[in-house]
Design a protein around this motif. Structure first.
Motif, short mmCIF file in Angstrom:
data_model
loop_
_atom_site.label_atom_id
_atom_site.label_comp_id
_atom_site.label_asym_id
_atom_site.label_seq_id
_atom_site.Cartn_x
_atom_site.Cartn_y
_atom_site.Cartn_z
N HIS A 1 33.37 4.98 -4.11
CA HIS A 1 34.48 5.05 -5.06
C HIS A 1 33.96 5.23 -6.48
CE1 HIS A 1 33.39 0.75 -5.33
NE2 HIS A 1 33.94 0.79 -6.54
N ALA B 1 33.03 8.89 -6.99
CA ALA B 1 34.22 9.71 -7.26
C ALA B 1 34.69 9.54 -8.69
CB ALA B 1 35.33 9.33 -6.29
N GLU B 2 34.62 8.31 -9.22
CA GLU B 2 35.03 8.08 -10.61
C GLU B 2 34.13 8.84 -11.57
OE1 GLU B 2 34.96 3.92 -11.27
OE2 GLU B 2 36.67 3.48 -9.93
N ARG B 3 32.84 8.78 -11.33
CA ARG B 3 31.89 9.47 -12.23
C ARG B 3 32.09 10.99 -12.17
NH1 ARG B 3 27.66 5.69 -13.09
NH2 ARG B 3 28.80 3.76 -13.52
N LEU B 4 32.23 11.52 -10.98
CA LEU B 4 32.41 12.97 -10.85
C LEU B 4 33.74 13.41 -11.46
CD1 LEU B 4 31.08 13.46 -7.21
CD2 LEU B 4 29.92 14.08 -9.35
N GLY B 5 34.71 12.50 -11.49
CA GLY B 5 36.00 12.83 -12.10
C GLY B 5 35.91 13.04 -13.60
N LEU B 6 34.81 12.59 -14.21
CA LEU B 6 34.63 12.80 -15.65
C LEU B 6 34.31 14.26 -15.97
CD1 LEU B 6 32.42 9.65 -16.43
CD2 LEU B 6 34.86 9.94 -16.88
N ARG C 1 34.75 18.23 -16.05
CA ARG C 1 35.89 19.14 -16.05
C ARG C 1 35.77 20.11 -14.88
NH1 ARG C 1 35.23 24.27 -18.25
NH2 ARG C 1 33.19 24.71 -19.15
N ASN C 2 36.91 20.57 -14.41
CA ASN C 2 36.91 21.54 -13.31
C ASN C 2 36.29 22.86 -13.75
OD1 ASN C 2 38.22 19.81 -11.51
ND2 ASN C 2 40.25 20.39 -12.28
N GLY D 1 31.57 22.25 -12.39
CA GLY D 1 32.38 21.14 -11.90
C GLY D 1 31.78 20.54 -10.65
N ASN E 1 26.99 17.77 -19.26
CA ASN E 1 27.51 17.08 -18.08
C ASN E 1 26.58 15.96 -17.63
OD1 ASN E 1 29.76 18.67 -18.06
ND2 ASN E 1 29.17 19.91 -16.30
#
Length: 640
Positions: free
Chosen positions: A426, A429-434, A436-437, A442, A488
């Motif tokens: 989890h 997922a939070e870190r990767l959500g930082l 941008r697409n 991304g 990134n």
């Protein structure tokens, strides 16, 4: 006689560069005086026969001298700028094509595997590989300005006619040039000789022009006089220019022969298999090493494994010692043994089976010392343990994982994966959500799913070797893309408001090899430690705290490490409580300006800190390798 170490060879390369610049300037002065002498006799009637020394300081003489100096300078500058692109520019200049890291060609894969093994074993990023498809001769060279920006160019003849052991010997020879600083020297030689060649080229042009114009204007006496004058100037400049080139190549060849002999010895030291490089040289003697499909063979002669151009006055101008002499210098009696194997080979058999021979018993491919006492002694070397580590690691890497490292997308996702591999799902997922697409930068879950299990399964020891394997793909990013990757990575590092040793190592490594200064040579700025004491204070404070169990031990350890540098007493440079990432990068940039002979003490002081408790863990060694990498001192991986 002991084999010279990495730092001594680096210092020697810098001295040779200074010597060559001095000799180049001397050649410029002599050529200028020679051209002025021609100008003096040409205009003597106009200057009332005044002595040469007075003519030289007259307007005629000064204009002539300035013109010559400008022409030579322009010739060198144009080529210098042309080669500013580094090793890849040199490779393209000779018509070489990049080898796809995921190539399916068996010979190209053989080369790639050998180079990757040696790069991991030595601690340098994997060089970019190029091949000269139309060259049947056996040859190779490396080019670039720093070990991290090197490219290796190999002829088609080398990868198809040499056995694996022989090709490994050639690659070991070229890695020696990477370690020794020869690449930078070799590229600069091309530029310097181009300037001297400019005068001869102008003379050749005037000579051709005089003959061409003579066919149309012979009826006019005035034009005939102009034609004769142009022809005289052309011949004179042609002779002066090419005499200058002759002596330039004479100096170039003398320096090159010395360094080729050293590289041969280093190859044997690395591979511990004299039959490998000996067999490769033997095949060159039987066949050829000449580059026949490029017009730059003469320019490249001093850079190549074997002679790349057919030359007159070979005894004087050859950039390499004679083949037989090189083989005998590798090991007495080796040439006779290779000849004997050839005689024992049945007609029609492939020579590669005749010259490869078995390896000496107990060797695994690369040499090594089992009694390295200081970390600085391991810099720029390849040990048998390091080579075994590299082979074992590459065998354990799943093909999907390894192939991803050869792509830009896979290499970028590797950087992200290394930063999140130890986190809970989890949190990952939070870190990767930082991020941008973005189609390239991304987070790409499908690629991460193929990278993360291997990183987690093989542990921390795989991280830097994997990054070194990914460097050829990361170098393909343009400047804006590199900046995007750095941003990134920094975003992921800053997410928890603290910086681990690995995060510090990763960001610094990427900055060094992909930043704006990547590939540029750091000049020597300091020949004493006094000027860099604040930098040493910051570095050793960080290393002491990383290697000690508590603050008390850290303080004592720091005093031991700094004692060899602080001349005014250790109290002038107390241990620091904190060193930021930016301060560390500034520190390592400053320390890279030290003379090569001053760097071993810095490496060993850091090594003293991380070996304080007689245990070196992976994270401590990663920090140690970061320091060495930032000082342009390639350090082998940790193998225990």
């Amino acid at each position: 006689m002991a084999h010279p170490g990495f730092f001594q060879r680096q210092a020697s390369a810098r001295r040779n560069t200074s010597l060559l610049v001095f000799l180049f300037l001397t050649a410029v002065v002599l050529i200028t005086l020679a051209v002025c002498l021609v100008g003096y006799f040409t205009t003597r009637s106009e200057t009332s026969g005044q002595p040469f020394q007075y003519w030289l300081v007259s307007s005629h003489g000064l204009i002539t001298a300035a013109t010559v100096v400008v022409l030579i300078g322009m010739g060198s500058l144009i080529r210098w700028v042309d080669l500013a692109g580094g090793g890849s520019r040199v490779a393209k200049m000779v018509g070489a094509r990049p080898i796809d890291p995921d190539t399916r060609d068996g010979d190209e894969r053989k080369l790639r595997n050998i180079v990757e093994e040696m790069a991991i074993a030595s601690g340098v990023p994997v060089p970019e590989l190029y091949i000269m498809d139309n060259e049947t001769g056996i040859n190779a060279f490396v080019a670039g300005y720093t070990p991290g920006s090197a490219v290796m160019v190999v002829t088609h003849g080398a990868i198809t006619q040499l056995t694996r052991d022989e090709l490994q010997g050639v690659v070991g020879h070229e890695f020696s040039h990477i370690f020794n600083g020869d690449m930078r020297l070799n590229v600069r030689l091309i530029a310097l000789l181009s300037g001297i060649l400019m005068i001869g080229q102008i003379g050749s042009f005037l000579l051709h022009a005089s003959f061409y114009s003579g066919g149309r204007t012979t009826a006019r006496n005035r034009d005939g006089r102009a034609q004769a004058l142009m022809g005289f100037l052309g011949i004179a400049l042609f002779v002066i220019g090419y005499v200058g080139v002759f002596f330039g190549r004479l100096i170039q060849a003398a320096v090159s022969r010395q360094r080729e002999t050293l590289a041969d010895a280093s190859s044997v030291q690395f591979t511990r298999n004299p039959d490998g490089i000996g067999g490769a040289l033997f095949k060159i003697g039987l066949r050829s090493s000449y580059l026949d499909t490029t017009g730059h063979a003469n320019d490249m002669n001093h850079m190549c494994f074997g002679e790349s151009a057919r030359m007159k006055f070979t005894a004087l101008l050859a950039s390499h010692p004679p083949i037989e002499q090189r083989i005998n210098a590798i090991q007495p009696g080796l040439l006779a043994r290779l000849k004997s194997r050839l005689r024992d080979t049945e007609p029609g058999d492939d020579l590669r089976s005749a010259t490869a021979g078995p390896r000496p018993a107990g060797t695994s491919g690369f040499a090594g010392s089992s009694s390295i006492q200081t970390l600085s002694e391991s810099v720029g070397t390849i040990s048998s343990k390091g080579e075994d580590f590299a082979i074992h690691l590459l065998q354990r890497l799943p093909s999907t994982f390894r192939n991803l490292l050869y792509t830009r997308a896979g290499a970028i996702q590797l950087c992200y994966a290394m930063l999140i591999s130890e986190l809970a799902e989890h949190t990952q997922a939070e870190r990767l959500g930082l991020l941008r697409n973005h189609s390239l930068f991304g987070a790409q879950p499908d690629l991460l799913a193929k990278l993360l299990p291997t990183l987690q399964g093989l542990g921390e020891a795989v991280r830097f070797p994997a990054l070194e394997l990914a460097m050829p793909a990361l170098r393909k990013l343009d400047p804006d893309e590199r900046a995007e990757l750095a941003e990134n990575v920094r975003l992921l590092v800053d997410a928890d408001n603290r910086v681990t040793l690995f995060e510090l190592a990763l960001t610094s490594f990427l900055s060094r090899h992909l930043g704006a200064e990547a590939g540029r040579v750091t000049p020597v700025r300091y020949r004493r430690y006094n000027a860099v004491m604040p930098a040493l204070q910051r570095l050793l404070s960080l290393m002491a705290r990383a290697g000690a169990r508590d603050n008390r031990d850290a303080g004592a350890l720091y005093l031991e490490a700094i004692a060899g540098f602080a001349n005014r007493g250790n109290h002038d440079f107390p241990i620091l409580a904190k060193v930021t990432m930016r301060e560390l990068q500034e520190t390592l940039t400053a320390l890279n300006g030290l003379s090569p002979l001053l760097k071993p003490a810095v490496i060993d002081a850091c090594g003293h800190c991380i070996t304080y408790d007689s245990v070196i863990d992976v994270r401590e060694y990663e920090l140690m390798r970061l320091v060495a990498d930032q000082l342009d001192c390639p350090m082998p991986p940790m193998t225990v």
